[in-house]
Scaffold this motif. Structure first.
Motif, PDB file in Angstrom:
ATOM      1  N   THR A  53       0.849  -1.194   0.000  1.00 13.39           N
ATOM      2  CA  THR A  53       0.000   0.000   0.000  1.00 13.39           C
ATOM      3  C   THR A  53       0.882   1.240   0.000  1.00 13.39           C
ATOM      4  O   THR A  53       2.051   1.185   0.401  1.00 13.39           O
ATOM      5  CB  THR A  53      -0.923   0.044   1.230  1.00 13.39           C
ATOM      6  N   LYS A  54       0.316   2.360  -0.412  1.00 15.45           N
ATOM      7  CA  LYS A  54       1.102   3.595  -0.451  1.00 15.45           C
ATOM      8  C   LYS A  54       1.501   4.034   0.961  1.00 15.45           C
ATOM      9  O   LYS A  54       2.576   4.603   1.167  1.00 15.45           O
ATOM     10  CB  LYS A  54       0.335   4.701  -1.164  1.00 15.45           C
ATOM     11  N   GLU A  55       0.635   3.761   1.946  1.00 15.52           N
ATOM     12  CA  GLU A  55       0.970   4.139   3.322  1.00 15.52           C
ATOM     13  C   GLU A  55       2.132   3.317   3.866  1.00 15.52           C
ATOM     14  O   GLU A  55       2.976   3.832   4.609  1.00 15.52           O
ATOM     15  CB  GLU A  55      -0.251   3.965   4.236  1.00 15.52           C
ATOM     16  N   SER A  56       2.192   2.035   3.487  1.00 11.62           N
ATOM     17  CA  SER A  56       3.234   1.170   4.049  1.00 11.62           C
ATOM     18  C   SER A  56       4.631   1.624   3.638  1.00 11.62           C
ATOM     19  O   SER A  56       5.612   1.357   4.352  1.00 11.62           O
ATOM     20  CB  SER A  56       3.008  -0.281   3.625  1.00 11.62           C
ATOM     21  N   ARG A  57       4.738   2.333   2.526  1.00 16.39           N
ATOM     22  CA  ARG A  57       6.055   2.787   2.058  1.00 16.39           C
ATOM     23  C   ARG A  57       6.632   3.896   2.936  1.00 16.39           C
ATOM     24  O   ARG A  57       7.804   4.240   2.807  1.00 16.39           O
ATOM     25  CB  ARG A  57       5.961   3.243   0.606  1.00 16.39           C
ATOM     26  N   HIS A  58       5.805   4.435   3.835  1.00 16.06           N
ATOM     27  CA  HIS A  58       6.276   5.482   4.746  1.00 16.06           C
ATOM     28  C   HIS A  58       6.471   4.952   6.169  1.00 16.06           C
ATOM     29  O   HIS A  58       6.748   5.731   7.082  1.00 16.06           O
ATOM     30  CB  HIS A  58       5.279   6.646   4.761  1.00 16.06           C
ATOM     31  N   GLU A  59       6.319   3.653   6.348  1.00 14.19           N
ATOM     32  CA  GLU A  59       6.462   3.072   7.689  1.00 14.19           C
ATOM     33  C   GLU A  59       7.925   2.989   8.112  1.00 14.19           C
ATOM     34  O   GLU A  59       8.820   2.792   7.282  1.00 14.19           O
ATOM     35  CB  GLU A  59       5.867   1.658   7.727  1.00 14.19           C
ATOM     36  N   ARG A 250      -7.077  -2.637  -1.727  1.00 15.01           N
ATOM     37  CA  ARG A 250      -6.209  -1.562  -1.255  1.00 15.01           C
ATOM     38  C   ARG A 250      -4.765  -1.923  -1.573  1.00 15.01           C
ATOM     39  O   ARG A 250      -4.129  -2.712  -0.887  1.00 15.01           O
ATOM     40  CB  ARG A 250      -6.400  -1.352   0.248  1.00 15.01           C
ATOM     41  N   SER A 251      -4.258  -1.343  -2.636  1.00 17.22           N
ATOM     42  CA  SER A 251      -2.897  -1.619  -3.086  1.00 17.22           C
ATOM     43  C   SER A 251      -2.463  -0.528  -4.042  1.00 17.22           C
ATOM     44  O   SER A 251      -3.281   0.006  -4.791  1.00 17.22           O
ATOM     45  CB  SER A 251      -2.826  -2.987  -3.779  1.00 17.22           C
ATOM     46  N   ASP A 252      -1.179  -0.191  -4.017  1.00 17.09           N
ATOM     47  CA  ASP A 252      -0.679   0.810  -4.953  1.00 17.09           C
ATOM     48  C   ASP A 252      -0.058   0.163  -6.185  1.00 17.09           C
ATOM     49  O   ASP A 252       0.588   0.837  -6.989  1.00 17.09           O
ATOM     50  CB  ASP A 252       0.319   1.738  -4.273  1.00 17.09           C
ATOM     51  N   ALA A 283      -6.550   0.079  -6.004  1.00 21.66           N
ATOM     52  CA  ALA A 283      -5.709  -0.658  -6.963  1.00 21.66           C
ATOM     53  C   ALA A 283      -5.848  -0.063  -8.358  1.00 21.66           C
ATOM     54  O   ALA A 283      -6.965   0.204  -8.818  1.00 21.66           O
ATOM     55  CB  ALA A 283      -6.100  -2.127  -6.982  1.00 21.66           C
ATOM     56  N   PRO A 284      -4.749   0.130  -9.049  1.00 19.96           N
ATOM     57  CA  PRO A 284      -4.823   0.709 -10.391  1.00 19.96           C
ATOM     58  C   PRO A 284      -5.398  -0.239 -11.434  1.00 19.96           C
ATOM     59  O   PRO A 284      -5.901   0.208 -12.467  1.00 19.96           O
ATOM     60  CB  PRO A 284      -3.361   1.042 -10.709  1.00 19.96           C
ATOM     61  N   ARG A 285      -5.322  -1.551 -11.177  1.00 18.35           N
ATOM     62  CA  ARG A 285      -5.767  -2.517 -12.191  1.00 18.35           C
ATOM     63  C   ARG A 285      -5.940  -3.885 -11.540  1.00 18.35           C
ATOM     64  O   ARG A 285      -5.288  -4.206 -10.555  1.00 18.35           O
ATOM     65  CB  ARG A 285      -4.721  -2.605 -13.303  1.00 18.35           C
ATOM     66  N   LEU A 286      -6.850  -4.693 -12.109  1.00 15.03           N
ATOM     67  CA  LEU A 286      -7.032  -6.070 -11.663  1.00 15.03           C
ATOM     68  C   LEU A 286      -6.704  -7.006 -12.810  1.00 15.03           C
ATOM     69  O   LEU A 286      -7.322  -6.950 -13.874  1.00 15.03           O
ATOM     70  CB  LEU A 286      -8.470  -6.319 -11.190  1.00 15.03           C
ATOM     71  N   ASP A 287      -5.712  -7.873 -12.615  1.00 13.21           N
ATOM     72  CA  ASP A 287      -5.355  -8.907 -13.583  1.00 13.21           C
ATOM     73  C   ASP A 287      -5.904 -10.246 -13.092  1.00 13.21           C
ATOM     74  O   ASP A 287      -6.237 -10.406 -11.910  1.00 13.21           O
ATOM     75  CB  ASP A 287      -3.836  -8.990 -13.735  1.00 13.21           C
ATOM     76  N   THR A 288      -5.986 -11.206 -13.977  1.00 12.80           N
ATOM     77  CA  THR A 288      -6.471 -12.532 -13.590  1.00 12.80           C
ATOM     78  C   THR A 288      -5.494 -13.615 -14.029  1.00 12.80           C
ATOM     79  O   THR A 288      -4.731 -13.450 -14.977  1.00 12.80           O
ATOM     80  CB  THR A 288      -7.857 -12.830 -14.197  1.00 12.80           C
ATOM     81  N   LEU A 289      -5.566 -14.728 -13.316  1.00 10.59           N
ATOM     82  CA  LEU A 289      -4.741 -15.902 -13.603  1.00 10.59           C
ATOM     83  C   LEU A 289      -5.625 -17.134 -13.556  1.00 10.59           C
ATOM     84  O   LEU A 289      -6.334 -17.354 -12.564  1.00 10.59           O
ATOM     85  CB  LEU A 289      -3.612 -16.025 -12.577  1.00 10.59           C
ATOM     86  N   SER A 290      -5.597 -17.933 -14.604  1.00  8.92           N
ATOM     87  CA  SER A 290      -6.440 -19.125 -14.679  1.00  8.92           C
ATOM     88  C   SER A 290      -5.606 -20.339 -15.059  1.00  8.92           C
ATOM     89  O   SER A 290      -4.735 -20.258 -15.939  1.00  8.92           O
ATOM     90  CB  SER A 290      -7.564 -18.943 -15.708  1.00  8.92           C
ATOM     91  N   TYR A 291      -5.884 -21.457 -14.417  1.00 13.44           N
ATOM     92  CA  TYR A 291      -5.253 -22.729 -14.747  1.00 13.44           C
ATOM     93  C   TYR A 291      -6.251 -23.581 -15.530  1.00 13.44           C
ATOM     94  O   TYR A 291      -7.456 -23.545 -15.260  1.00 13.44           O
ATOM     95  CB  TYR A 291      -4.842 -23.479 -13.477  1.00 13.44           C
ATOM     96  N   TYR A 292      -5.750 -24.360 -16.470  1.00 10.75           N
ATOM     97  CA  TYR A 292      -6.632 -25.255 -17.208  1.00 10.75           C
ATOM     98  C   TYR A 292      -5.890 -26.551 -17.527  1.00 10.75           C
ATOM     99  O   TYR A 292      -4.660 -26.622 -17.502  1.00 10.75           O
ATOM    100  CB  TYR A 292      -7.125 -24.601 -18.501  1.00 10.75           C
ATOM    101  N   ASN A 293      -6.671 -27.582 -17.796  1.00  8.19           N
ATOM    102  CA  ASN A 293      -6.113 -28.896 -18.138  1.00  8.19           C
ATOM    103  C   ASN A 293      -7.111 -29.584 -19.059  1.00  8.19           C
ATOM    104  O   ASN A 293      -8.071 -30.198 -18.601  1.00  8.19           O
ATOM    105  CB  ASN A 293      -5.868 -29.720 -16.870  1.00  8.19           C
ATOM    106  N   ASP A 294      -6.891 -29.459 -20.341  1.00  9.14           N
ATOM    107  CA  ASP A 294      -7.822 -30.034 -21.317  1.00  9.14           C
ATOM    108  C   ASP A 294      -7.797 -31.558 -21.331  1.00  9.14           C
ATOM    109  O   ASP A 294      -8.698 -32.196 -21.879  1.00  9.14           O
ATOM    110  CB  ASP A 294      -7.503 -29.506 -22.720  1.00  9.14           C
ATOM    111  N   SER A 295      -6.755 -32.145 -20.726  1.00  8.22           N
ATOM    112  CA  SER A 295      -6.670 -33.606 -20.705  1.00  8.22           C
ATOM    113  C   SER A 295      -7.438 -34.211 -19.537  1.00  8.22           C
ATOM    114  O   SER A 295      -7.605 -35.421 -19.471  1.00  8.22           O
ATOM    115  CB  SER A 295      -5.200 -34.037 -20.621  1.00  8.22           C
ATOM    116  N   GLU A 296      -7.892 -33.379 -18.607  1.00  8.54           N
ATOM    117  CA  GLU A 296      -8.614 -33.870 -17.429  1.00  8.54           C
ATOM    118  C   GLU A 296     -10.109 -33.877 -17.730  1.00  8.54           C
ATOM    119  O   GLU A 296     -10.719 -32.809 -17.883  1.00  8.54           O
ATOM    120  CB  GLU A 296      -8.310 -32.975 -16.225  1.00  8.54           C
ATOM    121  N   PRO A 297     -10.746 -35.052 -17.819  1.00  6.43           N
ATOM    122  CA  PRO A 297     -12.156 -35.111 -18.223  1.00  6.43           C
ATOM    123  C   PRO A 297     -13.101 -34.419 -17.253  1.00  6.43           C
ATOM    124  O   PRO A 297     -14.177 -33.980 -17.645  1.00  6.43           O
ATOM    125  CB  PRO A 297     -12.441 -36.625 -18.305  1.00  6.43           C
ATOM    126  N   ASN A 298     -12.713 -34.341 -15.964  1.00  8.01           N
ATOM    127  CA  ASN A 298     -13.596 -33.726 -14.971  1.00  8.01           C
ATOM    128  C   ASN A 298     -13.170 -32.313 -14.592  1.00  8.01           C
ATOM    129  O   ASN A 298     -13.595 -31.792 -13.575  1.00  8.01           O
ATOM    130  CB  ASN A 298     -13.636 -34.600 -13.706  1.00  8.01           C
TER     131      ASN A 298
END
Length: 648
Positions: A53-59, A250-252, A283-298
């Motif tokens: 956070t921006k505040e933590s940089r002043h701790e 809450r993040s810079d 937060a200036p932006r939200l990114d996403t991360l996804s895992y996939y496995n096309d070989s797993e039938p379920n």
């Protein structure tokens, strides 16, 4: 996420400087941004910062209060604004979290702990009273371990320095190992006798060579929230869920959200997008991360997380975990790992891609959907609701709900009634559920000594206590707390994990409303689905169930069969009297041939075995100058030797 370490010598001697120099390199990777030290007399405290956070940089930490108390804070304070209003003559909106916490402590003392809402763990050294306090938030999302004897008290965010540099040998904690095989160990335990973890919602007071563990806060079983219409419950849920997500935005720097394709993570991402679009997030932006496995039938998650990506107009980072290299076990882990869950060995391709994703996007915070299933009614069972009606004697309503649920579940109503009633009966009458029975490859003697832990700390409902739904909620939260206590910190790269569904105000709301708001016949997660309509894509809200992985671990075992065969010839867990090698080998054979086995239990056993072997290899390769955890006689482990003696 910041880390701390401290030692207090009771004999009055200063803490050895060479000892502190050994500890510093272990802390540095977790807190690469800044370093702080406090040393006076017979106490020394080390601090490493990881700013989010921006505040933590002043701790400046450790932080010294006007009265002389020394505070080392690792946390995120969600109710900053409320506390600033109460202490406006002392702190301002520009104050750091640790400055606000220090002001609150100066004013209210240890009574302030329930007032601190957020994810945190901190220590307070008071030279005036010669006392030390360690405390942790009610959910327990941060780690804080300690070791105590007649000579000194040592505490740390990570276990490693407590194990490696104490100059003594530890015994393995049997209860920890046993509960690792079942679900997760109790939150106050570590793998080592003599080293404890500060429990959630608790403080540890050290004074004059004595320690006192005290629980400072708990959920109120008498709190009830009752509305006249479904719409009012839905509006309240949206409000508290939105605040839970907003606080964790809450993040810079840009935040990364895990997006699995299930309702939990998808709801977090969609709500976060709504908050950011309104300009209400830091937060200036939200990114996403996804895992996939096309070989797993379920486990076909791609169609679902792509629906969320389509809605937000952005494609996230995708990692294929279906490749054979991704699924291999590192059977040659040679580095020291303090706990079974942290023995990851060499990074595989998915972890390398994950690291690259964080680095390229500048993410320091990761949002996780852990807890969503448990908190919002992910398991479509009427048992808790029926138990409430039984305990309150509302037999007319009970009869009506039994009929409705019997039709939905296609089960006789008396089966549902028995399932509800058996929760109040002693285990000696109803027995332990099949999924909580000890695994067949565990040594009978080990099972006999650790039945409670191996049964997952199974408890019975109190008929005349708090409402059964409240008791179940607390029990479920304790299971989540145990899971979090085993979640090892990461230093490569360092990152802070946040859990919106484990937000305290959100939990207080969910624990205070009628169970029938959460789950209804044919309506799993009823309140969540109703409340988030228009925010989360319909494909996610109407999804029947989350996918699961079943085939990949079996493929990995078959692919590395020669290594597993070699591993079972000299099992560390067998030499300690924990696992029966023959029975475990038979289970591995079944897994190799795709037969039905308790796969999670098998993976847990492999994790414990690889952990112990990793410690053994680390000991064999270390320099003679280091502290030893292996006995001089060459037994498997010094800690294992002490355990073995206790088994005789």
């Amino acid at each position: 996420m910041s880390v701390q370490f401290g030692r207090w010598n009771f004999d009055g001697k200063p803490v050895d400087l060479d000892y502190l120099e050994k500890v510093k390199p272990l802390l540095a990777p977790y807190g690469p941004d800044d370093a702080g030290t406090y040393s006076k007399g017979n106490i020394s405290i080390l601090y490493r910062a990881f700013h989010t956070t921006k505040e933590s940089r002043h701790e400046t930490q450790p932080h010294v209060t006007p009265s002389g108390a020394v505070i080392t804070w690792d946390g995120r304070l969600d109710n900053r604004s409320d506390l600033i209003r109460q202490l406006q003559d002392v702190v301002t909106i520009a104050s750091t979290d640790v400055e606000i916490v220090a002001a609150v402590y100066e004013y209210w003392g240890s009574d302030c702990f329930p007032m601190l809402i957020g994810d945190w763990a901190f220590s307070i050294w008071d030279a005036n009273t010669r006392s030390l306090i360690l405390a942790k938030d009610p959910i327990g999302t941060r780690h804080l371990y300690y070791s105590f004897d007649n000579n000194q008290f040592t505490w740390s965010t990570i276990l490693d320095p407590l194990v490696l540099f104490t100059g003594k040998t530890f015994a393995l904690c049997e209860e920890y190992i046993a509960s690792w095989f079942s679900i997760f160990p109790a939150a106050h335990l570590t793998p080592y006798v003599g080293i404890s973890s500060v429990p959630p919602s608790s403080s540890v007071l050290i004074r004059a060579g004595k320690q006192t563990v005290c629980k400072y806060w708990d959920f109120d079983p008498d709190k009830k929230i009752r509305y006249h219409t479904d719409a009012e419950y839905e509006e309240h849920f949206r409000a508290v869920f939105s605040e839970a997500v907003r606080h964790r935005l809450r993040s810079d720097s840009p935040i990364l959200a895990e997006l699995s394709g299930g309702m939990d993570s998808s709801s977090i991402v969609c709500m976060a997008d709504t908050i950011i679009a309104c300009g209400a997030a830091e937060a200036p932006r939200l990114d996403t991360l996804s895992y996939y496995n096309d070989s797993e039938p379920n486990w076909n998650e791609r169609p679902y997380f792509t629906k969320v990506e389509e809605k937000r107009g952005r494609t996230g980072c995708h990692i294929d975990v279906g490749r054979q290299e991704s699924c291999k076990f590192d059977l040659d882990c040679a580095h020291f790992a303090a706990t079974p869950g942290s023995c990851a060995g060499r990074p595989n391709e998915p972890s390398r891609q994950f690291t690259a994703c964080l680095a390229s996007q500048g993410n320091r915070v990761v949002l996780s959907g852990i807890g969503g299933d448990e908190v919002t009614g992910g398991v479509p069972t009427p048992t808790s609701e029926l138990q409430d009606l039984l305990a309150r004697g509302h037999f007319k309503t009970l009869a009506h709900q039994l009929k409705s649920w019997a039709l939905n579940k296609r089960k006789p109503w008396f089966h549902l009634l028995f399932e509800a009633a058996r929760g109040f009966l002693p285990l000696s009458l109803v027995g332990v559920p099949t999924h909580k029975q000890p695994h067949p490859w565990l040594n009978p003697g080990f099972v006999k000594r650790n039945r409670a832990a191996l049964h997952g700390y199974e408890t019975r409902l109190k008929l005349f206590g708090p409402p059964p739904t409240f008791q179940e909620n607390v029990s479920t939260l304790q299971a989540l707390q145990r899971q979090l206590s085993c979640d090892a910190l990461s230093s490569d790269p360092p990152r802070e994990k946040r859990f919106p569904y484990l937000d305290r105000p959100l939990l207080e709301f969910m624990y205070s409303i009628p169970r029938e708001q959460l789950v209804r016949p044919g309506q799993r997660r009823s309140l969540m689905r109703r409340a988030l309509g228009g925010i989360v894509p319909d494909e996610l809200l109407n999804r029947k169930r989350k996918a699961y992985v079943a085939r990949t671990p079996l493929v990995a075992i078959s692919a590395d069969w020669s290594h597993f065969t070699e591993m079972t010839q000299d099992m560390a867990t067998s030499s300690l009297g924990i696992v029966d090698t023959r029975s475990f080998s038979e289970a591995l054979q079944k897994a190799r041939h795709g037969q039905e086995i308790p796969i999670v239990a098998l993976m847990r056993t492999l994790s414990a075995e690889l952990w112990l072997k990793g410690v053994r290899r680390w000991e064999a390769s270390r320099d003679d100058g280091g502290a030893s955890i292996i006995a001089k006689d060459g037994s498997l482990l010094g800690l294992g030797k002490m355990l073995s003696e206790s088994l005789r």
